[in-house]
Design an enzyme around this catalytic site. Sequence first.
Site, PDB file in Angstrom:
ATOM      1  N   HIS A 146      16.597   7.950   3.441  1.00 43.06           N
ATOM      2  CA  HIS A 146      17.778   7.106   3.238  1.00 43.06           C
ATOM      3  C   HIS A 146      17.614   6.234   2.006  1.00 43.06           C
ATOM      4  CE1 HIS A 146      14.869   4.943   5.755  1.00 43.06           C
ATOM      5  NE2 HIS A 146      15.283   3.849   5.152  1.00 43.06           N
TER       6      HIS A 146
ATOM      7  N   HIS B 105      18.760   2.613   0.170  1.00 43.40           N
ATOM      8  CA  HIS B 105      19.284   1.261   0.400  1.00 43.40           C
ATOM      9  C   HIS B 105      20.173   0.869  -0.783  1.00 43.40           C
ATOM     10  CE1 HIS B 105      16.322   0.040   3.609  1.00 43.40           C
ATOM     11  NE2 HIS B 105      15.652   1.042   3.076  1.00 43.40           N
TER      12      HIS B 105
HETATM   13  P1  AMP Z   1      13.132   1.632   5.824  1.00 39.75           P
HETATM   14  O1  AMP Z   1      12.173   0.497   5.982  1.00 39.75           O
HETATM   15  O2  AMP Z   1      13.368   2.004   4.375  1.00 39.75           O
HETATM   16  O3  AMP Z   1      12.762   2.828   6.670  1.00 39.75           O
HETATM   17  O4  AMP Z   1      14.527   1.092   6.291  1.00 39.75           O
HETATM   18  C1  AMP Z   1      15.024   1.254   7.583  1.00 39.75           C
HETATM   19  C2  AMP Z   1      16.188   0.324   7.686  1.00 39.75           C
HETATM   20  O5  AMP Z   1      16.948   0.696   8.831  1.00 39.75           O
HETATM   21  C3  AMP Z   1      15.814  -1.138   7.869  1.00 39.75           C
HETATM   22  O6  AMP Z   1      16.312  -1.895   6.773  1.00 39.75           O
HETATM   23  C4  AMP Z   1      16.480  -1.537   9.193  1.00 39.75           C
HETATM   24  O7  AMP Z   1      17.024  -2.827   9.177  1.00 39.75           O
HETATM   25  C5  AMP Z   1      17.543  -0.466   9.352  1.00 39.75           C
HETATM   26  N1  AMP Z   1      17.938  -0.155  10.721  1.00 39.75           N
HETATM   27  C6  AMP Z   1      17.120   0.119  11.765  1.00 39.75           C
HETATM   28  N2  AMP Z   1      17.851   0.365  12.879  1.00 39.75           N
HETATM   29  C7  AMP Z   1      19.152   0.248  12.512  1.00 39.75           C
HETATM   30  C8  AMP Z   1      20.390   0.377  13.203  1.00 39.75           C
HETATM   31  N3  AMP Z   1      20.441   0.681  14.507  1.00 39.75           N
HETATM   32  N4  AMP Z   1      21.540   0.178  12.506  1.00 39.75           N
HETATM   33  C9  AMP Z   1      21.506  -0.143  11.206  1.00 39.75           C
HETATM   34  N5  AMP Z   1      20.372  -0.269  10.495  1.00 39.75           N
HETATM   35  C10 AMP Z   1      19.202  -0.089  11.127  1.00 39.75           C
END
Ligand code: AMP
Length: 138
Positions: free
Chosen positions: A100, A102
């Site tokens: 993903h 950001h």
């Molecule tokens: P990463 O650290 O790059 O894997 O980012 C994962 C992101 O997913 C984090 O910024 C979390 O805040 C976000 N995240 C986790 N669970 C959810 C959810 N249910 N809905 C929206 N964002 C989420």
Amino acid sequence: MSDDCIFCKIIEGTIPCAKVYDRGGIFAFLDIAPVNKGHVLVVPRVHYATLFDLPSDIGRELLGALKLVGRAVMQATGAAGLNVGMNNFEVAGQLVHHAHFHLIPRHEGDGLRLWTQHAYESGDEMQKLAQAVKQAIG
Ligand code: AMP
Ligand code: ZN
């Protein structure tokens, strides 16, 4: 679809999200814990773990979505800038193993520092590292 993946569950609708985009192979929704408000996650609908697992032919669609959604995030939040980021592997901060991107809206004086920078010991060290990367590219 990966059974234990929270983003796959969000995409299939079994876990709720604040969806902003759902076209073709790309899905986007608000990050639940935003760095700045309006922080969006852009993800391929198909489960791939990291950047290195993404098929290259998804690149054009992904870049189009990053630009379209990124511009919309800036407009909706009144942001003057936008950071596009991706964490790959746990040591780099990847918590969710569904690739993903950001999109983080940025405002003048928001005080966010994404990373600290360092110096090389010498020009020689820097050149050697460049050589090692070039060699690895082949
Ligand atoms: P990463 O650290 O790059 O894997 O980012 C994962 C992101 O997913 C984090 O910024 C979390 O805040 C976000 N995240 C986790 N669970 C959810 C959810 N249910 N809905 C929206 N964002 C989420
Ligand atoms: Zn997934």
